[in-house]
Design a protein around this motif. Sequence first.
Motif, PDB file in Angstrom:
ATOM      1  N   LYS A  19      -3.595   8.073  -4.052  1.00  0.00           N
ATOM      2  CA  LYS A  19      -4.271   7.748  -2.798  1.00  0.00           C
ATOM      3  C   LYS A  19      -5.636   7.117  -3.084  1.00  0.00           C
ATOM      4  CE  LYS A  19      -5.880   9.976   1.410  1.00  0.00           C
ATOM      5  NZ  LYS A  19      -6.027  11.239   2.121  1.00  0.00           N
ATOM      6  N   THR A  61       0.831  -1.213   0.000  1.00  0.00           N
ATOM      7  CA  THR A  61       0.000   0.000   0.000  1.00  0.00           C
ATOM      8  C   THR A  61       0.860   1.256   0.000  1.00  0.00           C
ATOM      9  OG1 THR A  61      -0.200   0.140   2.417  1.00  0.00           O
ATOM     10  CG2 THR A  61      -1.903  -1.117   1.245  1.00  0.00           C
ATOM     11  N   LYS A  62       2.056   1.147   0.535  1.00  0.00           N
ATOM     12  CA  LYS A  62       2.959   2.303   0.588  1.00  0.00           C
ATOM     13  C   LYS A  62       3.568   2.626  -0.781  1.00  0.00           C
ATOM     14  CE  LYS A  62       4.007   1.468   5.467  1.00  0.00           C
ATOM     15  NZ  LYS A  62       2.675   1.746   5.832  1.00  0.00           N
ATOM     16  N   THR A  63       3.383   1.727  -1.744  1.00  0.00           N
ATOM     17  CA  THR A  63       3.911   1.954  -3.090  1.00  0.00           C
ATOM     18  C   THR A  63       2.859   2.515  -4.043  1.00  0.00           C
ATOM     19  OG1 THR A  63       3.416  -0.266  -3.935  1.00  0.00           O
ATOM     20  CG2 THR A  63       5.531   0.022  -2.782  1.00  0.00           C
TER      21      THR A  63
END
Length: 83
Positions: free
Chosen positions: A16, A10-12
Amino acid sequence: MTLEEAVAQTKTFTTKPSNSELLKLYALYKQATEGDNTSERPGGFDFVASAKYNAWEAEKGKSKEAASDEYVALVQKLSESYK
């Protein structure tokens, strides 16, 4: 894919996810890691905390394993749109 790998993925994301998708991710993660919500309901004017509380509360009764599996599946689905 494990829960930890899904969280890392999800951090990649380059974009958003929507608020509803973020709330679902939050709720599934909390259910997978902590189980049923036992915290007190936040005050009515703290809209963000209330939304998070309600989202997590909606997952009540779901096993940690089921929540983890759903979280991973949701991340895999979202990664197609936000990567």
